[in-house]
Design a protein around this motif. Structure first.
Motif, PDB file in Angstrom:
ATOM      1  N   ILE B 117      94.537  -8.275  -3.993  1.00  0.00           N
ATOM      2  CA  ILE B 117      95.571  -8.740  -4.821  1.00  0.00           C
ATOM      3  C   ILE B 117      95.039 -10.275  -5.322  1.00  0.00           C
ATOM      4  CG2 ILE B 117      98.067  -9.128  -5.101  1.00  0.00           C
ATOM      5  CD1 ILE B 117      97.233  -6.130  -4.343  1.00  0.00           C
ATOM      6  N   THR B 118      94.655 -10.858  -4.206  1.00  0.00           N
ATOM      7  CA  THR B 118      94.285 -12.359  -4.280  1.00  0.00           C
ATOM      8  C   THR B 118      93.060 -12.395  -5.342  1.00  0.00           C
ATOM      9  OG1 THR B 118      94.913 -12.703  -2.062  1.00  0.00           O
ATOM     10  CG2 THR B 118      93.928 -14.425  -3.127  1.00  0.00           C
ATOM     11  N   ALA B 119      92.287 -11.488  -5.231  1.00  0.00           N
ATOM     12  CA  ALA B 119      90.991 -11.383  -5.825  1.00  0.00           C
ATOM     13  C   ALA B 119      91.298 -11.256  -7.207  1.00  0.00           C
ATOM     14  CB  ALA B 119      90.024 -10.220  -5.308  1.00  0.00           C
ATOM     15  N   ARG B 120      92.117 -10.250  -7.739  1.00  0.00           N
ATOM     16  CA  ARG B 120      92.684  -9.952  -9.139  1.00  0.00           C
ATOM     17  C   ARG B 120      92.802 -11.460  -9.513  1.00  0.00           C
ATOM     18  NH1 ARG B 120      94.407  -4.739 -11.102  1.00  0.00           N
ATOM     19  NH2 ARG B 120      95.833  -5.711 -12.380  1.00  0.00           N
ATOM     20  N   LYS B 121      93.819 -12.353  -8.931  1.00  0.00           N
ATOM     21  CA  LYS B 121      94.315 -13.529  -9.300  1.00  0.00           C
ATOM     22  C   LYS B 121      93.230 -14.601  -9.561  1.00  0.00           C
ATOM     23  CE  LYS B 121      99.013 -13.360  -7.693  1.00  0.00           C
ATOM     24  NZ  LYS B 121      99.611 -13.085  -6.243  1.00  0.00           N
ATOM     25  N   ILE B 122      92.240 -14.496  -8.663  1.00  0.00           N
ATOM     26  CA  ILE B 122      90.968 -15.406  -8.948  1.00  0.00           C
ATOM     27  C   ILE B 122      90.144 -14.934 -10.272  1.00  0.00           C
ATOM     28  CG2 ILE B 122      88.622 -15.981  -7.982  1.00  0.00           C
ATOM     29  CD1 ILE B 122      90.105 -15.794  -5.216  1.00  0.00           C
ATOM     30  N   ALA B 123      90.186 -13.638 -10.262  1.00  0.00           N
ATOM     31  CA  ALA B 123      89.510 -13.265 -11.722  1.00  0.00           C
ATOM     32  C   ALA B 123      90.341 -13.573 -12.998  1.00  0.00           C
ATOM     33  CB  ALA B 123      89.190 -11.644 -11.354  1.00  0.00           C
ATOM     34  N   GLN B 124      91.551 -13.413 -12.739  1.00  0.00           N
ATOM     35  CA  GLN B 124      92.218 -13.527 -14.009  1.00  0.00           C
ATOM     36  C   GLN B 124      92.152 -15.317 -14.175  1.00  0.00           C
ATOM     37  OE1 GLN B 124      96.291 -12.685 -12.928  1.00  0.00           O
ATOM     38  NE2 GLN B 124      96.303 -11.801 -14.903  1.00  0.00           N
ATOM     39  N   GLY B 125      92.113 -15.757 -13.181  1.00  0.00           N
ATOM     40  CA  GLY B 125      91.819 -17.485 -13.279  1.00  0.00           C
ATOM     41  C   GLY B 125      90.371 -17.811 -13.774  1.00  0.00           C
ATOM     42  N   ALA B 126      89.594 -16.959 -13.529  1.00  0.00           N
ATOM     43  CA  ALA B 126      88.081 -17.237 -14.107  1.00  0.00           C
ATOM     44  C   ALA B 126      88.067 -16.637 -15.553  1.00  0.00           C
ATOM     45  CB  ALA B 126      87.312 -16.768 -13.275  1.00  0.00           C
ATOM     46  N   GLU B 135     100.770  -5.508  -9.339  1.00  0.00           N
ATOM     47  CA  GLU B 135     100.357  -7.075  -8.722  1.00  0.00           C
ATOM     48  C   GLU B 135     100.172  -6.987  -7.310  1.00  0.00           C
ATOM     49  OE1 GLU B 135     100.545  -9.886 -10.647  1.00  0.00           O
ATOM     50  OE2 GLU B 135     100.593  -8.820 -12.283  1.00  0.00           O
ATOM     51  N   GLY B 136     100.654  -5.959  -6.453  1.00  0.00           N
ATOM     52  CA  GLY B 136     100.335  -6.201  -5.129  1.00  0.00           C
ATOM     53  C   GLY B 136     100.279  -5.044  -4.396  1.00  0.00           C
ATOM     54  N   ALA B 137     100.450  -4.939  -2.924  1.00  0.00           N
ATOM     55  CA  ALA B 137     100.675  -3.894  -2.288  1.00  0.00           C
ATOM     56  C   ALA B 137     102.153  -3.418  -2.417  1.00  0.00           C
ATOM     57  CB  ALA B 137     100.482  -4.075  -0.704  1.00  0.00           C
ATOM     58  N   ILE B 156      95.053   5.429  -6.727  1.00  0.00           N
ATOM     59  CA  ILE B 156      95.720   4.609  -5.550  1.00  0.00           C
ATOM     60  C   ILE B 156      94.863   4.112  -4.599  1.00  0.00           C
ATOM     61  CG2 ILE B 156      97.188   5.154  -3.659  1.00  0.00           C
ATOM     62  CD1 ILE B 156      98.422   7.562  -4.781  1.00  0.00           C
ATOM     63  N   LYS B 157      94.777   2.932  -4.458  1.00  0.00           N
ATOM     64  CA  LYS B 157      93.572   2.310  -3.727  1.00  0.00           C
ATOM     65  C   LYS B 157      94.033   1.611  -2.363  1.00  0.00           C
ATOM     66  CE  LYS B 157      90.536   1.509  -7.559  1.00  0.00           C
ATOM     67  NZ  LYS B 157      89.896   0.584  -8.368  1.00  0.00           N
ATOM     68  N   ALA B 158      93.449   1.702  -1.282  1.00  0.00           N
ATOM     69  CA  ALA B 158      93.718   0.687  -0.091  1.00  0.00           C
ATOM     70  C   ALA B 158      93.314  -0.753  -0.272  1.00  0.00           C
ATOM     71  CB  ALA B 158      92.938   1.268   1.115  1.00  0.00           C
ATOM     72  N   SER B 159      94.658  -1.292   0.014  1.00  0.00           N
ATOM     73  CA  SER B 159      94.364  -2.882  -0.318  1.00  0.00           C
ATOM     74  C   SER B 159      93.245  -3.420   0.563  1.00  0.00           C
ATOM     75  CB  SER B 159      95.549  -3.458   0.218  1.00  0.00           C
ATOM     76  OG  SER B 159      96.659  -3.205  -0.317  1.00  0.00           O
ATOM     77  N   ALA B 160      92.960  -2.944   1.904  1.00  0.00           N
ATOM     78  CA  ALA B 160      91.666  -3.430   2.757  1.00  0.00           C
ATOM     79  C   ALA B 160      90.563  -2.463   2.333  1.00  0.00           C
ATOM     80  CB  ALA B 160      92.224  -3.336   4.093  1.00  0.00           C
ATOM     81  N   ASP B 193      94.925  -0.347   8.292  1.00  0.00           N
ATOM     82  CA  ASP B 193      96.084  -1.006   7.439  1.00  0.00           C
ATOM     83  C   ASP B 193      96.281   0.039   6.341  1.00  0.00           C
ATOM     84  OD1 ASP B 193      97.490  -2.422   5.496  1.00  0.00           O
ATOM     85  OD2 ASP B 193      96.036  -3.999   5.270  1.00  0.00           O
ATOM     86  N   ASP B 194      97.513   0.364   6.068  1.00  0.00           N
ATOM     87  CA  ASP B 194      97.937   1.506   5.267  1.00  0.00           C
ATOM     88  C   ASP B 194      98.409   1.049   3.895  1.00  0.00           C
ATOM     89  OD1 ASP B 194     100.424   0.974   6.069  1.00  0.00           O
ATOM     90  OD2 ASP B 194     100.756   3.090   6.668  1.00  0.00           O
ATOM     91  N   SER B 195      98.332  -0.102   3.602  1.00  0.00           N
ATOM     92  CA  SER B 195      98.668  -0.967   2.249  1.00  0.00           C
ATOM     93  C   SER B 195      97.932  -0.473   1.205  1.00  0.00           C
ATOM     94  CB  SER B 195      99.075  -2.350   2.543  1.00  0.00           C
ATOM     95  OG  SER B 195      98.190  -2.864   2.763  1.00  0.00           O
ATOM     96  N   VAL B 196      98.559   0.024   0.320  1.00  0.00           N
ATOM     97  CA  VAL B 196      97.760   0.299  -1.097  1.00  0.00           C
ATOM     98  C   VAL B 196      98.197  -0.099  -2.001  1.00  0.00           C
ATOM     99  CG1 VAL B 196      97.403   2.682   0.079  1.00  0.00           C
ATOM    100  CG2 VAL B 196      99.346   2.457  -1.286  1.00  0.00           C
ATOM    101  N   TYR B 197      97.564  -0.234  -3.302  1.00  0.00           N
ATOM    102  CA  TYR B 197      98.229  -0.516  -4.644  1.00  0.00           C
ATOM    103  C   TYR B 197      97.614   0.290  -5.723  1.00  0.00           C
ATOM    104  CZ  TYR B 197      93.245  -2.038  -5.196  1.00  0.00           C
ATOM    105  OH  TYR B 197      91.953  -2.252  -5.339  1.00  0.00           O
TER     106      TYR B 197
END
Lengths: 163, 499
Positions: B117-126, B135-137, B156-160, B193-197
């Motif tokens: 999620i953070t990675a997406r934000k950084i990419a967006q910023g760049a 937007e997130g898990a 469906i993708k694992a956040s980790a 860690d079972d969080s997904v996006y």
């Protein structure tokens, strides 16, 4: 001498004749063959001048031949066995674990009806989950494992009988 | 430069790193589980220490055990390879605290990019385009809602996640629930860690990634792209560089974008920015892998840039000597991952003992592996046997070379995907470069041998049976000869003594 092999449920026969030189019969014609071991399991074979390099592993009746990137798994059968073989198709199918794995979820319980192609159990190996499916329409007769249990390759997990 | 480095990994990548260390004159320390006492990385390293049972969670993933070995052996740095602890912020952090150099990016960069999620934000910023998605898990309920909103098919993708684990493609809503459950369960066991996006699935997409490398002096270079569209179970099988779909102008643009993302997190070491490309040459940011990638050799082959050696030099504080304008590519490189698996059974792993291995070689051929005759493929680790890499002037020649060297490979004892790989090399669409991530699914005919060689194989099998019967007869006759005579004869044959 005739050698008989089973390969993917088909029977193949091949004639090798031992004389001054070994000959193989292909489509009714005979060709000289020469078999030379190179190292532990690597062989050079010359068939009327045609050269192939093959890997061969013999384990009892099983003969694995690795040729040009492809693996051929043969079962050597004697003439007597060939004649007595008659496939008995029973209405009972066993779902076996294809490899050492862990049971993640049992999707069908005893007495539940299942359709052909329907998932009956989820197993996990090397961190990958796979769903095993029923090959027939029927009913679950027996569940031989519990969720979370570790199973060996070939162990029977679930037994399904056709109605 | 360091005097001694610990390699917190196993298999071919541990061997690859040991080789790089040797070339740099650095001593190496290997670690191994119960299942790996006979593994090649142990035999090749200068020192090796046992770290526990086969299950990674009790050995290769235990930070304290690795740190203890590093301290005990006096290793000044740790190379994590790929997988295992390579993208664990806690590990990089623990190394730093103990005064051991982590060969890779800062814990901060791992954290930022490791969280998708953070990675997406950084990419967006760049100013890098992103695939539509959550937007997130998400909770189960949110996931269903988002999937509906962005429209099926979705991923469906694992956040980790990473390496295709905890990933599921869903085409219809009624498959969503069970796929979500499987993705979570896989993510839990693989990453704890079972969080997904949820993300929109782009049809007929290509997977293209850019290799970057940065030093601790603020320099970041890109080493062009790798095309990794040939995948099964969302895992790469065949990779190449350059991509047959990318022209110079686009290559330059993607490279610049990748460098921008890396610079945004002050990236140090080797990293990969993964993109997904649609049929109209639009590309979207997928994720950044903050480690050495399995398929790094194809980049090394076309650029002549030794990525692993430079990772080590950079960790030792050295400055990148080359500027972007000095980096050029020559020819074409292809990599095939040879697996112990059965393409006919949905690529199910095929563990077991390798009764025999004969590896190919020749000009422009690189076989990155750690297998040998007698090696045991266990179900504890990834069933990859080898990475076969070839280099040639053109893509066409590289494909022919790959086909030729695959033909030389012999592996007995387990099933492999070698035949399948050869069939891909002979496929017209592949040869024309018309590939996307659905290639294997679209070509089920490639999963099965066409049976062309059956006649020759039969002759070989018959000859083997005939020969073994003959040998048995001979052995039975020989048994009457004195054992001492036999012993002497054996020695004479082996050249140890003369009779």
């Amino acid at each position: 001498m005739i050698y008989t092999f089973k390969f993917q449920d088909q029977i193949y026969r091949i004639n090798l004749e031992d004389g001054k030189q070994t000959e193989v019969e292909i489509d009714g014609k005979k060709f000289p063959v020469c078999f030379q071991k190179i190292d532990e399991r690597f062989y050079s074979i010359l068939i009327d001048g045609e050269s192939i390099g093959v890997g061969i592993l013999k384990k009892g009746k099983k003969v694995e031949v690795f040729l040009n990137g492809e693996l051929y798994e043969f079962e050597s059968i004697s003439e007597r066995e060939r004649q007595s073989t008659s496939a008995i198709i029973s209405g009972v199918q066993q779902i076996k674990s294809p490899m050492p794995s862990r049971v993640v979820k049992i999707l069908k319980n005893v007495d539940e009806a299942v359709n052909e192609g329907e998932g009956v159990i989820v197993i996990e190996a090397m961190k990958m989950e796979s769903e095993l499916k029923s090959p027939i329409n029927g009913r679950v007769k027996e569940v031989k494992v519990k969720e979370g249990s570790a199973v060996e390759s070939g162990s029977v997990l679930i037994v399904i009988s056709s109605e | 430069m360091f005097n001694k480095i610990l390699i917190a990994n196993r298999g071919e990548i541990a061997v690859r790193i040991i080789r790089a260390c040797r070339e740099l004159g650095v001593k190496t320390v290997a670690v191994y589980s119960d299942a790996d006492r006979r593994s090649l990385h142990v035999a090749m390293a200068d020192e090796a220490y046992h770290i526990g049972p086969p299950a990674p969670g009790e050995s290769y993933l235990v930070i304290k055990k690795i740190i203890d070995v590093a301290k005990h052996s006096g290793a000044e740095a740790v190379h994590p390879g790929y997988g295992f602890l390579s993208e664990k912020e806690a590990f990089a952090d623990a190394c730093e605290k103990e005064g051991i150099v982590f060969i890779g990016p800062s814990p901060e960069a791992i954290r930022l990019m490791g969280d998708k999620i953070t990675a997406r934000k950084i990419a967006q910023g760049a100013k890098v385009p992103l695939v539509p998605g959550s937007e997130g898990a998400v909770t189960d309920v949110e996931a269903v809602g988002i999937a509906k909103k962005i429209g099926y098919p979705v991923m469906i993708k694992a956040s980790a996640g990473g390496g295709g684990k905890g990933m599921r493609l869903v085409r219809k809503q009624d498959e969503f629930e069970s796929s979500l459950r499987m993705a979570r369960s896989e993510a839990r066991s693989a990453f704890g860690d079972d969080s997904v996006y949820v993300e929109k699935f782009i049809e007929q997409s290509r997977h293209v990634e850019i290799q970057v490398i940065g030093d601790s002096h603020g320099n970041v270079l890109h080493l062009f792209e790798r095309e990794c569209s040939i995948q099964r179970r969302h895992q790469k099988v065949i990779e190449e560089s350059p991509s047959p779909a990318i022209r110079d102008k686009m290559r330059k643009k993607m490279g610049e974008v990748a460098v921008r993302i890396a610079k945004a997190v002050s990236y140090r070491g080797a990293g990969t920015i993964e993109f997904i490309m649609d049929q109209k040459e639009n590309f979207y940011f997928l994720e950044m892998n903050t480690r050495i990638q399995v398929e790094h050799p194809v980049t090394e082959m076309i650029t002549g840039f030794d990525i692993v050696k430079w990772m080590i030099r950079i960790a030792a504080g050295e400055k990148l000597l080359l500027k972007q304008k000095h980096i050029s590519m020559k020819g074409h490189a292809l990599e095939c991952r040879v697996y112990a698996e059965d393409p006919e059974k949905n690529f199910l792993p095929s563990p077991g003992k390798l009764e025999y291995v004969r590896s190919p070689s020749g000009p422009g051929v690189r076989d990155d592996s750690s297998i040998y005759s007698g090696y045991e493929v266990t179900s504890f680790y990834d069933p990859m046997l080898s990475k076969l890499i070839v280099w040639a002037d053109t893509r066409e020649e590289a494909i022919k070379k790959m086909d030729s060297v695959l033909r030389e490979y012999i592996v007995l004892g387990v099933r492999t995907n070698i035949g399948f790989l050869r069939r891909v090399m002979g496929n017209d669409e592949f040869i024309r470069g018309e590939i996307d991530t659905g290639f294997i699914e679209r070509h089920p005919e490639l999963l099965k041998s066409n049976g062309n060689g059956i006649e020759l194989a039969l002759i070989a099998a018959a000859l083997a049976i005939r020969n073994s019967t003959k040998e048995e007869v001979e052995t039975a006759t020989q048994a009457k000869v004195s054992n001492w005579k036999l012993f002497a004869r054996k020695l004479a044959v082996s050249g140890k003594i003369a009779i």
